[in-house]
Design a protein around this motif. Structure first.
Motif, PDB file in Angstrom:
ATOM      1  N   SER A 241       0.839  -1.196   0.000  1.00 31.82           N
ATOM      2  CA  SER A 241       0.000   0.000   0.000  1.00 31.82           C
ATOM      3  C   SER A 241       0.875   1.247   0.000  1.00 31.82           C
ATOM      4  O   SER A 241       1.842   1.338   0.757  1.00 31.82           O
ATOM      5  N   LEU A 242       0.526   2.200  -0.834  1.00 30.72           N
ATOM      6  CA  LEU A 242       1.218   3.487  -0.889  1.00 30.72           C
ATOM      7  C   LEU A 242       0.175   4.598  -0.849  1.00 30.72           C
ATOM      8  O   LEU A 242      -0.783   4.579  -1.627  1.00 30.72           O
ATOM      9  N   THR A 243       0.382   5.565   0.059  1.00 29.80           N
ATOM     10  CA  THR A 243      -0.525   6.698   0.178  1.00 29.80           C
ATOM     11  C   THR A 243       0.275   7.992   0.153  1.00 29.80           C
ATOM     12  O   THR A 243       1.249   8.142   0.905  1.00 29.80           O
ATOM     13  N   LEU A 244      -0.118   8.912  -0.704  1.00 28.59           N
ATOM     14  CA  LEU A 244       0.432  10.263  -0.727  1.00 28.59           C
ATOM     15  C   LEU A 244      -0.687  11.195  -0.293  1.00 28.59           C
ATOM     16  O   LEU A 244      -1.724  11.293  -0.953  1.00 28.59           O
ATOM     17  N   SER A 245      -0.470  11.882   0.820  1.00 28.50           N
ATOM     18  CA  SER A 245      -1.525  12.717   1.380  1.00 28.50           C
ATOM     19  C   SER A 245      -1.009  14.120   1.651  1.00 28.50           C
ATOM     20  O   SER A 245       0.055  14.301   2.258  1.00 28.50           O
ATOM     21  N   HIS A 246      -1.790  15.133   1.215  1.00 23.65           N
ATOM     22  CA  HIS A 246      -1.434  16.533   1.444  1.00 23.65           C
ATOM     23  C   HIS A 246      -0.032  16.860   0.943  1.00 23.65           C
ATOM     24  O   HIS A 246       0.718  17.589   1.581  1.00 23.65           O
ATOM     25  N   CYS A 247       0.321  16.287  -0.183  1.00 26.16           N
ATOM     26  CA  CYS A 247       1.624  16.575  -0.793  1.00 26.16           C
ATOM     27  C   CYS A 247       1.399  17.331  -2.102  1.00 26.16           C
ATOM     28  O   CYS A 247       0.393  17.139  -2.780  1.00 26.16           O
ATOM     29  N   LYS A 248       2.323  18.171  -2.424  1.00 26.36           N
ATOM     30  CA  LYS A 248       2.297  18.838  -3.728  1.00 26.36           C
ATOM     31  C   LYS A 248       3.031  17.922  -4.699  1.00 26.36           C
ATOM     32  O   LYS A 248       4.254  17.891  -4.731  1.00 26.36           O
ATOM     33  N   VAL A 249       2.268  17.161  -5.472  1.00 25.54           N
ATOM     34  CA  VAL A 249       2.842  16.103  -6.304  1.00 25.54           C
ATOM     35  C   VAL A 249       3.086  16.646  -7.710  1.00 25.54           C
ATOM     36  O   VAL A 249       2.135  16.868  -8.465  1.00 25.54           O
ATOM     37  N   PRO A 250       4.327  16.863  -8.084  1.00 26.09           N
ATOM     38  CA  PRO A 250       4.622  17.398  -9.425  1.00 26.09           C
ATOM     39  C   PRO A 250       4.456  16.333 -10.502  1.00 26.09           C
ATOM     40  O   PRO A 250       4.374  15.133 -10.216  1.00 26.09           O
ATOM     41  N   ASP A 251       4.426  16.778 -11.755  1.00 24.33           N
ATOM     42  CA  ASP A 251       4.229  15.861 -12.866  1.00 24.33           C
ATOM     43  C   ASP A 251       5.325  14.803 -12.936  1.00 24.33           C
ATOM     44  O   ASP A 251       5.058  13.648 -13.302  1.00 24.33           O
ATOM     45  N   ALA A 252       6.572  15.180 -12.603  1.00 22.03           N
ATOM     46  CA  ALA A 252       7.672  14.209 -12.678  1.00 22.03           C
ATOM     47  C   ALA A 252       7.444  13.051 -11.713  1.00 22.03           C
ATOM     48  O   ALA A 252       7.749  11.894 -12.021  1.00 22.03           O
ATOM     49  N   VAL A 253       6.909  13.334 -10.529  1.00 21.95           N
ATOM     50  CA  VAL A 253       6.600  12.277  -9.565  1.00 21.95           C
ATOM     51  C   VAL A 253       5.482  11.394 -10.107  1.00 21.95           C
ATOM     52  O   VAL A 253       5.529  10.161  -9.998  1.00 21.95           O
ATOM     53  N   CYS A 254       4.453  12.016 -10.702  1.00 19.76           N
ATOM     54  CA  CYS A 254       3.359  11.232 -11.288  1.00 19.76           C
ATOM     55  C   CYS A 254       3.878  10.321 -12.390  1.00 19.76           C
ATOM     56  O   CYS A 254       3.465   9.148 -12.495  1.00 19.76           O
ATOM     57  N   ARG A 255       4.769  10.848 -13.227  1.00 21.91           N
ATOM     58  CA  ARG A 255       5.307  10.037 -14.316  1.00 21.91           C
ATOM     59  C   ARG A 255       6.077   8.828 -13.782  1.00 21.91           C
ATOM     60  O   ARG A 255       5.888   7.692 -14.220  1.00 21.91           O
ATOM     61  N   ASP A 256       6.956   9.060 -12.789  1.00 19.79           N
ATOM     62  CA  ASP A 256       7.763   7.966 -12.249  1.00 19.79           C
ATOM     63  C   ASP A 256       6.900   6.959 -11.484  1.00 19.79           C
ATOM     64  O   ASP A 256       7.154   5.752 -11.530  1.00 19.79           O
ATOM     65  N   LEU A 257       5.884   7.458 -10.768  1.00 19.06           N
ATOM     66  CA  LEU A 257       4.978   6.551 -10.061  1.00 19.06           C
ATOM     67  C   LEU A 257       4.179   5.721 -11.058  1.00 19.06           C
ATOM     68  O   LEU A 257       3.950   4.523 -10.846  1.00 19.06           O
ATOM     69  N   SER A 258       3.770   6.342 -12.154  1.00 24.45           N
ATOM     70  CA  SER A 258       3.032   5.610 -13.188  1.00 24.45           C
ATOM     71  C   SER A 258       3.858   4.445 -13.724  1.00 24.45           C
ATOM     72  O   SER A 258       3.344   3.335 -13.925  1.00 24.45           O
ATOM     73  N   GLU A 259       5.153   4.692 -13.948  1.00 22.50           N
ATOM     74  CA  GLU A 259       6.031   3.619 -14.423  1.00 22.50           C
ATOM     75  C   GLU A 259       6.120   2.503 -13.386  1.00 22.50           C
ATOM     76  O   GLU A 259       6.150   1.311 -13.733  1.00 22.50           O
ATOM     77  N   ALA A 260       6.164   2.875 -12.112  1.00 17.24           N
ATOM     78  CA  ALA A 260       6.265   1.870 -11.054  1.00 17.24           C
ATOM     79  C   ALA A 260       4.990   1.053 -10.948  1.00 17.24           C
ATOM     80  O   ALA A 260       5.033  -0.158 -10.661  1.00 17.24           O
ATOM     81  N   LEU A 261       3.833   1.673 -11.170  1.00 16.82           N
ATOM     82  CA  LEU A 261       2.564   0.946 -11.079  1.00 16.82           C
ATOM     83  C   LEU A 261       2.492  -0.191 -12.087  1.00 16.82           C
ATOM     84  O   LEU A 261       1.812  -1.197 -11.872  1.00 16.82           O
ATOM     85  N   ARG A 262       3.217  -0.065 -13.164  1.00 13.25           N
ATOM     86  CA  ARG A 262       3.167  -1.081 -14.219  1.00 13.25           C
ATOM     87  C   ARG A 262       3.948  -2.339 -13.846  1.00 13.25           C
ATOM     88  O   ARG A 262       3.753  -3.383 -14.461  1.00 13.25           O
ATOM     89  N   ALA A 263       4.857  -2.209 -12.851  1.00 14.65           N
ATOM     90  CA  ALA A 263       5.745  -3.349 -12.571  1.00 14.65           C
ATOM     91  C   ALA A 263       5.851  -3.706 -11.093  1.00 14.65           C
ATOM     92  O   ALA A 263       6.500  -4.689 -10.762  1.00 14.65           O
TER      93      ALA A 263
END
Length: 893
Positions: free
Chosen positions: A733-755
């Motif tokens: 389980s991973l939770t990001l709460s009350h964080c300012k999540v930039p696009d670069a973090v979203c991109r890298d997290l998206s790659e991680a979700l795939r694997a």
């Protein structure tokens, strides 16, 4: 010569003594000398003030003494008399008056020079005293040659401007290199013209706070800093002053730093706004409470070091004086309650550029410097550690020895603990074979000394303590202890301290592993005493605990056995393991109580403001301890009892991410990670992001276009997301709460979700997500190999990007639960959601819409979906009581 009497602290007694000294001096004069004295006295008064001639013309010695004392006051009268005696050719009497004045009045004896004259003399004294520094108890070097600039970040950085990692260069307005301009900015006035009276330099052990403070003192004396603001600057080593026996006044401490006993201390103290006190190591001060709680308020009152320093910190003593305070704490923390409106700045160590400069200054041989620097630069972890100056010095010292002996540089390890241990090993290996047993024994005794000092909060050790351990004059003393001479009551007091406080803490940790190898158990107690005492993040035992874990790896234990010739018991390792596992019931972020508090934080629209002086994140410190072991099995076993890691308000730097990534890679099955109100942006990312936006604008592109988002640089959390894809990672389980999540973090997290092999739950709660960010995350969730089954999203404001998340439902193979509680869903978005739910590729089983305001039309559409897909559970307070929609509405899907 008799010892000087205690200084008078009130005007009455001082006036009486001054009259007595004046009369004694004047009675030594002949009638002719007395006549000359009266005439010369007419034009020597300070500030243009002289006693009227009518009062002097017929005055005898008694009258003159009275007139001088009453007209000028005690100290100025004695100074006027001394100068007049010299001009009246009574130099021997003037010298006698000076000597008697120093004996009788001590600090209040009046100045041999005026304050304006003494400033120059004092500056020259400081320049001479601090021109050279000892290089870790080795050769003496010029401070201007050895000082390498550090990064210093002001407190005023905005929340969007994230903390610099150790390997990053600063940007304008953020961390700056510690040049004269940066030091001058520490006390600069704000927009309203107010100047801070207290500045706190904070940073971890060995980061260079003390050296920076000494460089500030030196630059002030050289005329480069605080010109027109500070007349006198004084360096106060708090740990040393706290350990001095007896009592002394602030005036005493000032006089100790002056070149002679004739300093005009009362006149200095008369203008406190022109004074700068540098309090080095203020975190050594005891906590408030007890007999030392009341701060000193009188600069002439003899009191303990704790009361005098406490008075300065709290502004009860000289409230208008400037204070520069250094402390290890990540926030003022335990100093809270003492400090008065402090302005904080963080010392962040070396930038990449300054690391290289340090290597070249250290080796002085360009060929060796280049070879050593190139090796460290290629070792990413070791290079990151070198942002700490003391660690950088140890690495350079070890590499220099390896280069001199022709050894393989790859022996150099990559954690702080292993680097320190390698330094110890280099010392042992340099000793002749015949002397090895003696040196090993001396090191064991040195570890005992360090341990008792750390647990007793002592950094100074008397000569008799070294003699009892047979350390005085040994090679160990020469290498690891520095000698200090302090002025005592009757004679100079000689003390010893470790070359760096962090080194004392390392040797204290090492003592626990040597305990079963021949070192008798000390009166300080076993490892349980250390671990139980490390109950608070601001505890002085934090670094010792971290070193202890670093020494517990199997590889490090074998190193200890080889270098010290002893067997190391597994008992300490097992005790440390049980302590970590016990934190599942006792540490913040893991207890049910704190977990509930964290949930409450997530349920609000805005996170609570961080209180000033809040303690650092304790779970992160535990992870640092585990990281130091570099032993996967031990870390996995330790984390078994910590099913949830909740890190709150962490301004992540690259080292923090490296530590977290390692522990996540080792996490056991069922582990959850929650990042709450954390900063996820590297310092340079904002600059690059804005450049990217300008390029997009010039090309007429969109921020959500696929081409531009794939060109984003790796995010600060990229190593963490890589760790999540490791086959041995069982993070569920991973939770990001009350964080300012930039696009670069979203991109890298998206790659991680795939694997990610074990991640089944993702929470995105009250974050700032762009449309492009939500699109990239949705692409990762829709990937065929994605194993995420539950997604929770809370967006306080309307988000167009939700269309991508909703559209993902048509093709996500594993997703069974979607929680959109707290989101704002306009009617068109609900219509789109219902269409996605009806799609044959949607396998969703549960949809939660708690706290979502829905229109009448939206409720009817959802009711129609429930009728069409009875196995789909849709939770909303109004749905159960809402009437069935007309059949023609259902047929529209």
């Amino acid at each position: 010569m008799d010892q000087p009497e205690a200084p008078c602290s009130s005007t009455g007694p001082r006036l009486a003594v001054a009259r007595e000294l004046l009369l004694a001096a004047l009675e030594e004069l002949s009638q002719e000398q007395l006549k000359r004295f009266r005439h010369k006295l007419r034009d020597v008064g300070p500030d243009g003030r002289s006693i009227p001639w009518g009062r002097l013309e017929r005055a005898d010695a008694v009258d003159l003494a009275e007139q001088l004392a009453q007209f000028y006051g005690p100290e100025p009268a004695l100074e006027v008399a001394r100068k007049t005696l010299k001009r009246a050719d009574a130099r021997d009497v003037a010298a006698q008056l000076q000597e008697q004045r120093l004996q009788r009045l001590g600090l209040g004896s009046g100045a041999l020079l005026s304050v304006s004259e003494y400033k120059k003399k004092y500056r020259e004294h400081v320049l001479q005293l601090h021109a050279r520094v000892k290089e870790r108890n080795a050769r003496s070097v010029k401070i201007t040659k050895r000082f390498t600039k550090l990064l210093i970040a002001p407190e005023s950085a905005t929340p969007e401007e994230e903390a610099l990692g150790p390997a990053e260069e600063p940007e304008p307005g953020r961390a700056r290199r510690s040049d004269t301009h940066t030091f001058n900015r520490l006390f600069r006035r704000d927009e309203e013209g107010r100047r801070p009276l207290t500045v706190v330099l904070q940073g971890p052990a060995g980061i260079g706070k003390t050296m920076a403070a000494k460089k500030i003192l030196y630059d002030w004396a050289a005329g480069k800093l605080y010109q027109g603001q500070v007349d006198f600057a004084f360096f106060m080593p708090c740990g040393e002053l706290l350990e001095r026996p007896g009592t002394r006044s602030l005036a005493d401490l000032i006089l100790d730093q002056c070149p002679d006993r004739g300093a005009p201390v009362p006149q200095m103290l008369a203008q406190p706004q022109r004074l700068l006190f540098i309090l080095d190591g203020a975190d050594e001060l005891p906590a408030l409470g007890g007999p030392e709680a009341a701060p000193c308020t009188d600069p002439f009152e003899a009191a303990s070091g704790a009361r005098v320093l406490g008075g300065l910190l709290s502004k009860a003593l000289l409230p208008t004086a400037l204070l520069l305070v250094t402390t290890r704490a990540a926030a003022p923390g335990r100093l809270q309650g003492r400090l008065c409106s402090p302005q904080c700045a963080e010392v962040r160590g070396f930038s990449d550029r300054d690391k290289k400069k340090y290597f070249y200054k250290f080796f002085r041989d360009e060929r060796r410097a280049e070879r050593a620097y190139r090796f460290v630069k290629e070792n990413e972890t070791l290079f990151a550690l070198c942002f700490v100056p003391f660690v950088c010095w140890i690495v350079c010292t070890v590499l220099r020895q390896q280069l001199e002996l022709g050894q393989d540089l790859s022996r150099t390890s990559k954690t702080t603990t292993s680097v320190y241990l390698l330094f110890i090993a280099s010392v042992l290996s340099s000793a002749p074979v015949a002397d090895a047993p003696r040196v090993q024994g001396d090191l064991r005794n040195l570890c005992r000394l360090a341990r008792e000092g750390v647990l007793g909060r002592r950094a100074q050790f008397a000569e008799k303590e070294l003699e009892q351990l047979e350390l005085r004059g040994s090679k160990v003393q020469t290498l690891f202890l520095s000698k200090k001479e302090l002025p005592g009551v009757l004679e100079t007091e000689v003390t010893y301290q470790f070359i760096d406080q962090s080194f004392q803490e390392f040797l204290a940790a090492l003592s626990y592993l040597l305990e079963d190898g021949g070192v008798p158990r000390t009166k300080a107690g076993g490892v349980g005493t250390l671990l139980r005492g490390d109950a608070q993040p601001h505890s002085h035992l934090v670094l010792t605990t971290r070193f202890l874990f670093g020494l517990l790896s199997t590889e490090r234990m074998h190193d200890i056995e080889r270098h010290f010739g002893c067997m190391v018991s597994e008992r300490v390792k097992q005790e440390a393991l049980r302590w970590v596992q016990g934190q599942g019931q006792g540490c913040p972020g893991a207890t049910p109580e704190v977990t509930e508090g964290a949930k409450g934080l997530e349920d609000t629209e805005e996170p609570e403001e961080e209180e000033e002086g809040e303690e650092p994140n304790y779970p992160l410190e535990l992870l640092y301890c585990l990281y130091e072991t570099q032993e996967d099995a031990f870390v996995r076993q330790a984390l078994c009892r910590l099913p949830q890691l909740a890190l709150q308000r962490v301004p992540f730097c690259r080292m923090d991410v490296a530590v977290l990534s390692y522990c996540v890679r080792c996490c056991p099955a069922g582990q959850a990670l929650r990042l709450i109100s954390c900063r996820l942006v590297a310092a340079q990312e904002k600059k690059k992001k804005s450049l990217g936006k300008r390029l997009q604008a010039s090309l007429g592109g969109s921020s959500s276009s696929r081409g531009t988002t794939k060109q984003l640089p790796a995010s600060l959390l990229h190593p963490l997301f890589q760790a999540m894809t490791d086959p041995l990672c069982h993070l569920s389980s991973l939770t990001l709460s009350h964080c300012k999540v930039p696009d670069a973090v979203c991109r890298d997290l998206s790659e991680a979700l795939r694997a990610a092999p074990a991640l089944t739950e993702l929470g995105l709660l009250h974050n700032r997500l762009s449309e492009a960010g939500l699109r990239m995350l949705s692409e990762g969730l829709a990937w065929p190999q994605c194993r995420v089954q539950t997604v929770r999203v809370q967006l306080p404001n309307p988000q167009r990007g939700l269309q991508y998340l909703v559209g993902m439902l048509r093709q996500s193979p594993a997703l069974t639960t979607l929680d959109l509680s707290g989101c704002q869903l306009p009617s068109p978005m609900v219509t789109y959601l219902c269409a996605a739910l009806q799609h044959q590729g949607c396998g969703l089983q549960t949809l939660s819409l708690a706290s979502v305001e829905l229109s009448e039309q939206s409720l009817q559409e959802l009711q129609a979906v429930k009728r069409a897909k009875p196995d789909l559970v849709i939770t909303h307070p109004a749905l159960d009581s809402h009437p069935e929609p007309p059949k023609e509405l259902i047929s529209t899907f």
